[in-house]
Design a protein around this motif. Structure first.
Motif, PDB file in Angstrom:
ATOM      1  N   LYS A  61       0.855  -1.186   0.000  1.00 41.08           N
ATOM      2  CA  LYS A  61       0.000   0.000   0.000  1.00 41.08           C
ATOM      3  C   LYS A  61       0.889   1.233   0.000  1.00 41.08           C
ATOM      4  N   THR A  62       0.403   2.324  -0.584  1.00 38.02           N
ATOM      5  CA  THR A  62       1.144   3.579  -0.636  1.00 38.02           C
ATOM      6  C   THR A  62       0.466   4.594   0.270  1.00 38.02           C
ATOM      7  N   TYR A  63       1.281   5.270   1.080  1.00 40.68           N
ATOM      8  CA  TYR A  63       0.781   6.291   1.997  1.00 40.68           C
ATOM      9  C   TYR A  63       1.564   7.566   1.776  1.00 40.68           C
ATOM     10  N   ARG A  64       0.872   8.716   1.787  1.00 42.88           N
ATOM     11  CA  ARG A  64       1.523  10.018   1.658  1.00 42.88           C
ATOM     12  C   ARG A  64       1.165  10.861   2.873  1.00 42.88           C
ATOM     13  N   PHE A  65       2.190  11.520   3.425  1.00 42.96           N
ATOM     14  CA  PHE A  65       1.988  12.304   4.638  1.00 42.96           C
ATOM     15  C   PHE A  65       2.613  13.681   4.488  1.00 42.96           C
TER      16      PHE A  65
END
Length: 146
Positions: A61-65
């Protein structure tokens, strides 16, 4: 509420050598397999007020913060805030001299609000498992640089 805590007081490198790795985006991307990208929205890369976005890949999964450095002391400390839907995570990176060794402390906590407790209870075991593996690689990289 704590999410992750790491401490090693026997790193065989000077605080400057440890911090040099923490301060180098290229090295961080090579060490941390979950770190896919870092994009800055401010000119400076390491100073109080620096804003940036990180992209993580965890378990397919890809997460951006969105992040902001709120405290910076060269060769010693970085404190940053990460904004999530669930709240704000504060992360500390602190390096101190311990004689012939260095001590590295990494701590992340989230500001509590309704619903955050369940999020933390769910996320904490995954964060711990992933980050402990990544921090082991970090330790090896710091030592191999010397």
């Amino acid at each position: 509420m704590d999410i992750y805590s790491y401490r090693n007081d026997k790193l065989e490198a000077s605080p400057e050598e440890v911090f040099a790795v923490i301060n180098d985006d290229r090295q961080l991307k090579n060490i941390f397999s979950i770190l896919k990208d870092i994009q800055y929205s401010t000119k400076g890369k390491r100073a109080k007020g620096t804003k940036f976005r990180i992209t993580l890949g965890v378990r397919e999964k890809t997460y951006r913060f969105r992040n902001e450095i709120i405290e910076y002391a060269d060769n010693n400390k970085i404190i940053m805030k990460t904004r999530l839907k669930q709240g704000v995570i504060t992360t500390l990176f602190n390096v101190e001299s311990k004689g012939e060794y260095s001590e590295l402390t990494v701590k992340s906590s989230i500001e509590s609000s309704v619903g955050v407790r369940m999020f933390v209870l769910t996320a904490k075991p995954v964060v711990k498992s992933v980050m402990n593996k990544e921090m082991k690689k970090f330790e090896e990289a710091v030592i191999s640089e010397n």
